[in-house]
Design an enzyme around this catalytic site. Structure first.
Site, PDB file in Angstrom:
ATOM      1  N   HIS A   1       0.202   2.845  -1.388  1.00 41.51           N
ATOM      2  CA  HIS A   1      -0.985   2.243  -0.786  1.00 41.51           C
ATOM      3  C   HIS A   1      -1.986   1.807  -1.861  1.00 41.51           C
ATOM      4  O   HIS A   1      -2.646   0.773  -1.718  1.00 41.51           O
ATOM      5  CB  HIS A   1      -1.654   3.226   0.169  1.00 41.51           C
ATOM      6  CG  HIS A   1      -0.888   3.463   1.432  1.00 41.51           C
ATOM      7  ND1 HIS A   1      -0.442   2.429   2.221  1.00 41.51           N
ATOM      8  CD2 HIS A   1      -0.482   4.609   2.043  1.00 41.51           C
ATOM      9  CE1 HIS A   1       0.202   2.930   3.269  1.00 41.51           C
ATOM     10  NE2 HIS A   1       0.197   4.242   3.180  1.00 41.51           N
TER      11      HIS A   1
ATOM     12  N   HIS B   1      -3.393  -1.949  -2.535  1.00 39.55           N
ATOM     13  CA  HIS B   1      -4.814  -2.258  -2.675  1.00 39.55           C
ATOM     14  C   HIS B   1      -5.053  -3.106  -3.923  1.00 39.55           C
ATOM     15  O   HIS B   1      -5.769  -4.117  -3.878  1.00 39.55           O
ATOM     16  CB  HIS B   1      -5.617  -0.967  -2.738  1.00 39.55           C
ATOM     17  CG  HIS B   1      -7.085  -1.169  -2.609  1.00 39.55           C
ATOM     18  ND1 HIS B   1      -7.999  -0.152  -2.777  1.00 39.55           N
ATOM     19  CD2 HIS B   1      -7.833  -2.273  -2.341  1.00 39.55           C
ATOM     20  CE1 HIS B   1      -9.216  -0.625  -2.608  1.00 39.55           C
ATOM     21  NE2 HIS B   1      -9.146  -1.906  -2.349  1.00 39.55           N
TER      22      HIS B   1
ATOM     23  N   HIS C   1       4.508   7.745  -1.837  1.00 39.16           N
ATOM     24  CA  HIS C   1       4.143   6.895  -0.708  1.00 39.16           C
ATOM     25  C   HIS C   1       2.650   6.580  -0.738  1.00 39.16           C
ATOM     26  O   HIS C   1       2.247   5.421  -0.538  1.00 39.16           O
ATOM     27  CB  HIS C   1       4.496   7.581   0.610  1.00 39.16           C
ATOM     28  CG  HIS C   1       3.986   6.855   1.823  1.00 39.16           C
ATOM     29  ND1 HIS C   1       4.691   5.840   2.440  1.00 39.16           N
ATOM     30  CD2 HIS C   1       2.826   6.983   2.523  1.00 39.16           C
ATOM     31  CE1 HIS C   1       3.990   5.382   3.463  1.00 39.16           C
ATOM     32  NE2 HIS C   1       2.849   6.054   3.536  1.00 39.16           N
ATOM     33  N   GLU C   2       1.822   7.589  -0.996  1.00 42.35           N
ATOM     34  CA  GLU C   2       0.374   7.364  -1.035  1.00 42.35           C
ATOM     35  C   GLU C   2      -0.010   6.471  -2.205  1.00 42.35           C
ATOM     36  O   GLU C   2      -0.915   5.640  -2.095  1.00 42.35           O
ATOM     37  CB  GLU C   2      -0.366   8.702  -1.110  1.00 42.35           C
ATOM     38  CG  GLU C   2      -0.137   9.616   0.085  1.00 42.35           C
ATOM     39  CD  GLU C   2      -0.415   8.942   1.417  1.00 42.35           C
ATOM     40  OE1 GLU C   2      -1.278   8.028   1.475  1.00 42.35           O
ATOM     41  OE2 GLU C   2       0.232   9.302   2.413  1.00 42.35           O
TER      42      GLU C   2
END
Length: 228
Positions: A102, A106, A98-99
């Protein structure tokens, strides 16, 4: 006015928020005990997902705490809590990916993430002032304009939280797709992944709901005073 009809709904929303926080901790704890069939730990899954998406230059760092995982867009680093970084479980791999979702957002300039980053300096400036203005406007009716100004400042924080929702859901969607497609998990394990990620997403939904209800309450009070 110390009590407003909207307070009842806000109280319910707070209850949902507390339940969501309890649920995310319980869900993470439950699926932390379930090994992932691939044998990958959180670091392995995050590293592979980053590399598969051309992000070999982004490091992964362990950090203390539980559920302290995050992606730092300024330093461009994925930070995983120690249980996620080192453990080989469905929960660990889910949170780690999940991280990374991100980080991929980006790289691709995902519009909602860009909007959140652009709004952050504004929210950082107004969030500390808004409560003071609102309190002053509520207690001193002759200064209703302060309440109006506080509402405008508070609105920025509400918009920020609403924008956060698609950012979080999109990161989870990217994580689930990558985990299944690239064999981090088996098809049977996708149910556990969904439970972990959905529980985490619910905390953001509850927080946004509380802020939105509070904003509506202040707007209603402002309108009533303006019509007096």
């Amino acid at each position: 006015m110390f009590f407003h009809p909207m307070d009842f709904l806000i109280f319910i929303a707070f209850g949902i928020s507390l339940w969501a926080q309890f649920r995310v901790k319980g869900t993470f704890k439950k699926w932390s005990t379930v090994p992932v069939s691939s044998g990958m730990n959180g670091y392995d899954a995050a590293r592979r997902m980053l590399d598969d998406n051309g992000l070999e230059d982004i490091p992964i760092e362990p950090v203390p705490g539980v559920l302290s995982d995050h992606y730092d867009p300024i330093k461009r680093v994925v930070r995983l809590s120690e249980p996620v970084y080192y453990e080989s479980s469905i929960a660990a791999v889910s949170v780690a990916c999940h991280e990374v979702g991100h980080a991929i957002q980006h790289k691709q300039s995902y519009p909602m993430l860009v909007a959140r980053h652009n709004l952050f300096p504004v929210v950082n400036l107004t969030s500390g002032v808004a409560p003071l203005l609102i309190i002053a406007g509520l207690f001193f009716q002759q200064f209703t304009f302060l309440l109006g100004l506080g509402i405008i400042f508070f609105s920025a924080a509400v918009v920020f939280q609403l924008i956060t929702l698609p950012v979080e859901f999109n990161a989870s969607s990217r994580a689930r797709d990558a985990m299944v497609m690239n064999g981090y998990i088996s098809n049977d394990e996708e149910r556990g992944v969904a439970k972990v990620l959905n529980a985490a997403a619910l905390t953001y939904v509850a927080a946004a709901l509380i802020s939105l209800l509070e904003l509506l309450k202040y707007i209603m009070i402002f309108n009533n005073r303006s019509n007096d």
